[in-house]
Design a protein around this motif. Structure first.
Motif, PDB file in Angstrom:
ATOM      1  N   THR A  32     -33.370 121.407  57.339  1.00 20.77           N
ATOM      2  CA  THR A  32     -32.113 121.354  56.518  1.00 20.77           C
ATOM      3  C   THR A  32     -31.629 120.379  55.835  1.00 20.77           C
ATOM      4  OG1 THR A  32     -31.059 122.795  58.494  1.00 20.77           O
ATOM      5  CG2 THR A  32     -29.579 121.720  56.908  1.00 20.77           C
ATOM      6  N   VAL A  33     -31.911 119.131  56.166  1.00 22.31           N
ATOM      7  CA  VAL A  33     -31.652 117.841  55.317  1.00 22.31           C
ATOM      8  C   VAL A  33     -32.432 117.837  54.046  1.00 22.31           C
ATOM      9  CG1 VAL A  33     -31.759 115.199  55.353  1.00 22.31           C
ATOM     10  CG2 VAL A  33     -30.890 116.484  57.524  1.00 22.31           C
ATOM     11  N   LEU A  34     -33.784 118.398  54.260  1.00 19.02           N
ATOM     12  CA  LEU A  34     -34.530 118.443  53.087  1.00 19.02           C
ATOM     13  C   LEU A  34     -34.258 119.200  51.970  1.00 19.02           C
ATOM     14  CD1 LEU A  34     -37.397 117.371  51.858  1.00 19.02           C
ATOM     15  CD2 LEU A  34     -38.372 119.121  53.007  1.00 19.02           C
ATOM     16  N   VAL A  35     -33.866 120.534  52.433  1.00 16.95           N
ATOM     17  CA  VAL A  35     -33.655 121.584  51.507  1.00 16.95           C
ATOM     18  C   VAL A  35     -31.960 121.285  50.876  1.00 16.95           C
ATOM     19  CG1 VAL A  35     -32.696 124.026  51.412  1.00 16.95           C
ATOM     20  CG2 VAL A  35     -34.802 123.378  52.638  1.00 16.95           C
ATOM     21  N   LEU A  36     -31.130 121.009  51.757  1.00 14.40           N
ATOM     22  CA  LEU A  36     -29.731 120.657  51.073  1.00 14.40           C
ATOM     23  C   LEU A  36     -29.622 119.541  50.065  1.00 14.40           C
ATOM     24  CD1 LEU A  36     -27.359 121.295  54.243  1.00 14.40           C
ATOM     25  CD2 LEU A  36     -28.388 122.932  52.589  1.00 14.40           C
ATOM     26  N   GLY A  37     -30.496 118.531  50.788  1.00  8.18           N
ATOM     27  CA  GLY A  37     -30.478 117.314  49.744  1.00  8.18           C
ATOM     28  C   GLY A  37     -31.216 117.468  48.433  1.00  8.18           C
ATOM     29  N   SER A  38     -32.241 118.353  48.394  1.00  8.69           N
ATOM     30  CA  SER A  38     -32.947 118.697  47.290  1.00  8.69           C
ATOM     31  C   SER A  38     -32.016 119.845  46.255  1.00  8.69           C
ATOM     32  CB  SER A  38     -34.421 119.563  47.557  1.00  8.69           C
ATOM     33  OG  SER A  38     -35.130 118.704  48.248  1.00  8.69           O
ATOM     34  N   TYR A  43     -27.534 114.072  44.989  1.00  7.81           N
ATOM     35  CA  TYR A  43     -28.114 113.402  46.461  1.00  7.81           C
ATOM     36  C   TYR A  43     -29.612 112.985  46.098  1.00  7.81           C
ATOM     37  CZ  TYR A  43     -29.382 112.816  51.258  1.00  7.81           C
ATOM     38  OH  TYR A  43     -29.776 112.502  52.581  1.00  7.81           O
ATOM     39  N   SER A  44     -29.846 111.766  46.699  1.00  6.62           N
ATOM     40  CA  SER A  44     -31.314 111.173  46.851  1.00  6.62           C
ATOM     41  C   SER A  44     -31.844 111.083  47.939  1.00  6.62           C
ATOM     42  CB  SER A  44     -31.111 109.872  46.101  1.00  6.62           C
ATOM     43  OG  SER A  44     -32.446 109.305  46.272  1.00  6.62           O
ATOM     44  N   HIS A  45     -32.757 111.470  48.400  1.00  3.76           N
ATOM     45  CA  HIS A  45     -33.573 111.275  49.792  1.00  3.76           C
ATOM     46  C   HIS A  45     -33.989 109.992  49.752  1.00  3.76           C
ATOM     47  CE1 HIS A  45     -33.652 115.401  51.023  1.00  3.76           C
ATOM     48  NE2 HIS A  45     -34.018 115.849  49.783  1.00  3.76           N
ATOM     49  N   VAL A  46     -34.068 109.108  48.808  1.00  7.00           N
ATOM     50  CA  VAL A  46     -34.559 107.715  48.785  1.00  7.00           C
ATOM     51  C   VAL A  46     -33.414 106.814  49.067  1.00  7.00           C
ATOM     52  CG1 VAL A  46     -35.757 105.884  47.554  1.00  7.00           C
ATOM     53  CG2 VAL A  46     -36.758 108.258  47.493  1.00  7.00           C
ATOM     54  N   GLU A  47     -32.173 107.130  48.195  1.00  6.20           N
ATOM     55  CA  GLU A  47     -30.938 106.016  48.255  1.00  6.20           C
ATOM     56  C   GLU A  47     -30.182 106.456  49.350  1.00  6.20           C
ATOM     57  OE1 GLU A  47     -30.569 103.620  46.462  1.00  6.20           O
ATOM     58  OE2 GLU A  47     -32.487 103.850  45.264  1.00  6.20           O
ATOM     59  N   HIS A  48     -29.767 107.905  49.830  1.00  5.79           N
ATOM     60  CA  HIS A  48     -28.671 108.349  50.501  1.00  5.79           C
ATOM     61  C   HIS A  48     -29.179 108.412  51.924  1.00  5.79           C
ATOM     62  CE1 HIS A  48     -27.183 109.441  46.667  1.00  5.79           C
ATOM     63  NE2 HIS A  48     -26.648 108.407  46.688  1.00  5.79           N
ATOM     64  N   ALA A  49     -28.122 108.223  52.841  1.00  5.94           N
ATOM     65  CA  ALA A  49     -28.246 108.555  54.224  1.00  5.94           C
ATOM     66  C   ALA A  49     -28.488 109.897  54.496  1.00  5.94           C
ATOM     67  CB  ALA A  49     -27.208 107.987  55.095  1.00  5.94           C
ATOM     68  N   MET A  50     -29.266 110.565  55.539  1.00  5.25           N
ATOM     69  CA  MET A  50     -29.245 111.906  56.028  1.00  5.25           C
ATOM     70  C   MET A  50     -27.888 112.258  56.303  1.00  5.25           C
ATOM     71  SD  MET A  50     -32.549 111.301  58.065  1.00  5.25           S
ATOM     72  CE  MET A  50     -33.342 112.907  58.443  1.00  5.25           C
ATOM     73  N   LEU A 189     -31.495 102.455  51.662  1.00  3.81           N
ATOM     74  CA  LEU A 189     -30.953 102.944  52.958  1.00  3.81           C
ATOM     75  C   LEU A 189     -31.849 104.272  53.285  1.00  3.81           C
ATOM     76  CD1 LEU A 189     -29.075 103.147  55.292  1.00  3.81           C
ATOM     77  CD2 LEU A 189     -27.501 104.314  53.794  1.00  3.81           C
ATOM     78  N   GLY A 190     -31.765 105.381  52.364  1.00  9.07           N
ATOM     79  CA  GLY A 190     -32.276 106.680  52.710  1.00  9.07           C
ATOM     80  C   GLY A 190     -34.064 106.533  53.114  1.00  9.07           C
ATOM     81  N   LEU A 191     -34.537 105.693  52.355  1.00  6.96           N
ATOM     82  CA  LEU A 191     -36.230 105.531  52.775  1.00  6.96           C
ATOM     83  C   LEU A 191     -36.381 104.775  54.052  1.00  6.96           C
ATOM     84  CD1 LEU A 191     -38.946 105.522  51.702  1.00  6.96           C
ATOM     85  CD2 LEU A 191     -38.646 103.440  50.560  1.00  6.96           C
ATOM     86  N   GLY A 192     -35.420 103.675  54.401  1.00  9.35           N
ATOM     87  CA  GLY A 192     -35.730 103.018  55.712  1.00  9.35           C
ATOM     88  C   GLY A 192     -35.360 103.973  56.745  1.00  9.35           C
TER      89      GLY A 192
END
Length: 220
Positions: A32-38, A43-50, A189-192
């Motif tokens: 869900t996080v992957l799909v909604l973030g995409s 939204y950035s999967h690298v920059e933003h918190a899940m 943040l998102g990456l870590g």
């Protein structure tokens, strides 16, 4: 009598059902996080918190919040199945309790979704009240369960991976996490978060798969 009755109800099929629920909850959450973030161009999967996929104002907020609640419910339920299967001991009790705390924390994070428009509001405070224990429990659960697995001949096979996960997650938490530790490396943040959470959730899925297999007829 009550504890024995609960264990008998959860023998075999009950434990396997809760283990399967834990697997489904975790995989559904990440998907869900992957799909909604995409789907969200902001939204950035690298920059933003899940958790921001469920934040107030996010385009698919209800689905993001539901993913947190569902994962929390199923992981908390999985902890009951795991507790009923492991041999009694203080490490078993404390370690499984931390998994339950994580699940409850996820439920709270979903109910009290982060509101980027009111960073100091009550909802965000409640989000942190649930979110901080959810993360801290991830630090504590693997070392406690590593101790329990080492003493349980049915689960000793999972001890090395659990001990490795404990060390790896602590390392990532202090090196890539948000706290200003002396060894912290400045990463988005998102990456870590995804590196650390990925390590822990991969271990948790393996744990649920292990329970599903160990609770099968003939392996109990």
């Amino acid at each position: 009598m009550g504890v024995r009755a609960a264990r008998s109800v959860l023998d075999g099929a009950g434990q396997r059902t809760l283990a399967l629920g834990g697997i489904v909850g975790i995989l559904a959450f990440w998907t869900t996080v992957l799909v909604l973030g995409s789907l969200d161009p902001d939204y950035s999967h690298v920059e933003h918190a899940m958790s921001l996929v469920g934040s107030a104002g996010a385009p698919y907020s209800p689905f993001g919040r539901a993913a947190f609640v569902l994962e929390g419910l199923l992981v908390a339920a999985f902890s009951v199945g795991l507790y009923s299967h492991l041999r009694p001991g203080p490490a078993r009790t404390a370690g499984v309790a931390m998994i339950a705390v994580h699940g409850i924390g996820r439920i709270g994070e979903g109910v009290f979704a982060w509101n980027v428009l009111q960073p100091g509001g009550l909802v965000n405070t409640l989000h942190l009240v649930f979110g901080i224990p959810a993360v801290l429990s991830m630090l504590v659960a693997p070392p406690l369960l590593a101790w329990a697995f080492r003493a349980d001949d049915r689960w000793r096979w999972y001890y090395p991976y659990t001990a490795t996960t404990a060390v790896a997650f602590v390392g990532v938490f202090f090196v890539l996490g948000p706290l200003p530790t002396p060894v912290r490396v400045d990463v988005p943040l998102g990456l870590g978060q995804r590196i650390g959470f990925g390590i822990w959730y991969l271990w948790a899925v393996g744990l649920a798969v292990g329970l599903y297999r160990r609770a099968a007829p003939g392996n109990e």
